[in-house]
Design a protein around this motif. Sequence first.
Motif, PDB file in Angstrom:
ATOM      1  N   ILE A   1      51.003  38.004  36.612  1.00  0.00           N
ATOM      2  CA  ILE A   1      50.982  37.112  36.964  1.00  0.00           C
ATOM      3  C   ILE A   1      51.307  35.928  37.447  1.00  0.00           C
ATOM      4  O   ILE A   1      50.249  34.996  37.844  1.00  0.00           O
ATOM      5  CB  ILE A   1      53.564  36.770  35.978  1.00  0.00           C
ATOM      6  N   VAL A   2      51.293  36.499  38.842  1.00  0.00           N
ATOM      7  CA  VAL A   2      51.012  36.505  39.885  1.00  0.00           C
ATOM      8  C   VAL A   2      49.477  36.260  40.397  1.00  0.00           C
ATOM      9  O   VAL A   2      48.898  35.494  40.966  1.00  0.00           O
ATOM     10  CB  VAL A   2      51.182  37.096  41.451  1.00  0.00           C
ATOM     11  N   SER A   3      48.878  37.357  39.930  1.00  0.00           N
ATOM     12  CA  SER A   3      47.027  37.736  39.987  1.00  0.00           C
ATOM     13  C   SER A   3      46.767  36.328  38.926  1.00  0.00           C
ATOM     14  O   SER A   3      45.939  35.764  39.333  1.00  0.00           O
ATOM     15  CB  SER A   3      46.893  38.861  39.333  1.00  0.00           C
ATOM     16  N   SER A   4      47.328  35.960  37.726  1.00  0.00           N
ATOM     17  CA  SER A   4      46.950  34.615  36.914  1.00  0.00           C
ATOM     18  C   SER A   4      47.161  33.973  37.517  1.00  0.00           C
ATOM     19  O   SER A   4      46.553  32.640  37.513  1.00  0.00           O
ATOM     20  CB  SER A   4      47.682  35.140  35.777  1.00  0.00           C
ATOM     21  N   LEU A   5      47.935  33.090  38.097  1.00  0.00           N
ATOM     22  CA  LEU A   5      48.212  32.271  39.185  1.00  0.00           C
ATOM     23  C   LEU A   5      46.936  31.935  39.809  1.00  0.00           C
ATOM     24  O   LEU A   5      46.917  30.683  40.503  1.00  0.00           O
ATOM     25  CB  LEU A   5      50.054  32.074  39.473  1.00  0.00           C
ATOM     26  N   ILE A   6      46.826  32.797  40.879  1.00  0.00           N
ATOM     27  CA  ILE A   6      46.020  33.406  41.999  1.00  0.00           C
ATOM     28  C   ILE A   6      44.523  32.911  41.535  1.00  0.00           C
ATOM     29  O   ILE A   6      43.887  32.062  41.384  1.00  0.00           O
ATOM     30  CB  ILE A   6      46.357  34.896  42.608  1.00  0.00           C
ATOM     31  N   PHE A   7      44.543  33.158  40.288  1.00  0.00           N
ATOM     32  CA  PHE A   7      43.060  32.905  39.777  1.00  0.00           C
ATOM     33  C   PHE A   7      42.606  31.813  39.123  1.00  0.00           C
ATOM     34  O   PHE A   7      41.855  31.146  39.690  1.00  0.00           O
ATOM     35  CB  PHE A   7      42.798  33.904  38.132  1.00  0.00           C
ATOM     36  N   ILE A   8      43.988  31.694  38.811  1.00  0.00           N
ATOM     37  CA  ILE A   8      44.057  29.491  37.711  1.00  0.00           C
ATOM     38  C   ILE A   8      43.937  28.342  38.711  1.00  0.00           C
ATOM     39  O   ILE A   8      43.157  27.387  38.848  1.00  0.00           O
ATOM     40  CB  ILE A   8      45.192  29.341  37.139  1.00  0.00           C
ATOM     41  N   GLY A   9      44.659  29.305  39.842  1.00  0.00           N
ATOM     42  CA  GLY A   9      44.484  28.412  41.292  1.00  0.00           C
ATOM     43  C   GLY A   9      43.233  28.441  41.895  1.00  0.00           C
ATOM     44  O   GLY A   9      42.236  27.380  42.557  1.00  0.00           O
ATOM     45  N   LEU A  10      42.775  29.626  41.812  1.00  0.00           N
ATOM     46  CA  LEU A  10      41.094  30.108  42.319  1.00  0.00           C
ATOM     47  C   LEU A  10      40.432  28.445  41.294  1.00  0.00           C
ATOM     48  O   LEU A  10      38.855  27.879  42.393  1.00  0.00           O
ATOM     49  CB  LEU A  10      40.845  31.037  42.769  1.00  0.00           C
TER      50      LEU A  10
END
Length: 315
Positions: free
Chosen positions: A107-116
């Motif tokens: 989930i954290v990786s997904s949020l970082i990906f979306i933010g980028l």
Amino acid sequence: MEWLYAGLGLVILLLAGDTLVRGAVNLALRLGIPALIVSLTIVAFGTSAPELLISVQAVLKDVPGIAIGNVVGSNTANILLVLGFPAMLTVLHTSHCDSRATFIQMIVSSLIFIGLAFRGVFDATAGFVLLAVLAYILFVAFRAAQAHRRAGMEEELEEPEGADPDMPWWKILVFLGLGLIGLPLGADLLIDSAEVIAREFGISEAAIGLTLVALGTSLPELATTTMAALRKQADVALGNVIGSNMFNLLAIIGIASMVGPLPVAPEFLRFDLWVMLGASLLLIPFVFFKWDINRPLGVVLTLLYLLYVVVVFTY
């Protein structure tokens, strides 16, 4: 004819990915690299090799929608279809799998990906961030595994997939050669044919990446999970899907963006990234409340995936 070429490219990709994993695993073990390191790195990278080559080829051929669509679509398919379809055949006993830590990481990786993604492009800077997060997660996993082994809490480590202690050197080299030749060949065929199909049918590159390419690269996971479900061995299916999704986000786009910039199409920001995140959050009851994925839930997940595909082509 282009559909035939796309299918041929996909078959070559999947076969080449499998042979590369077998060759690399046995080469590493022969060189004395510990099985734990092999499992955390070589097997993980090798099984994602088809997706990686597709994304790199998409960058080189200036069709970034296919690269990003492949990763986002694969992650959505892995949750809704790869877990949903086998559950329609038999209950997936995912309650036996403790995946809370890796789920939070995903989930954290997904949020970082979306933010980028909202920067508008996955460039070298974004790639560095994604690969740094991946390196940290692998480091944490390695340290945790070592701690368990020192404490005597871990059973004998299972051999990595494809390991064969008696495999001769010539066979290892043949596997490596076939994998290294087949992967770029299959990716080239698939990307070229996907481009033509998109033009002929007036479909966006992103839609092709999200559906045709993403579904194709998710087929091995679907087949593996289905067979495991039928053999009543699906307790680790949830963990495998979570790990695969996290690796797709961090490694595939991380490496591809180092090769060249990947502009993010507006439709990803409006719709597809949120569907991927929403599908990921649907796993909360199975991860934290130890639900099994029974047949009704399997039907719901599969229907949600089919609805998503329809929306992608009509949106």
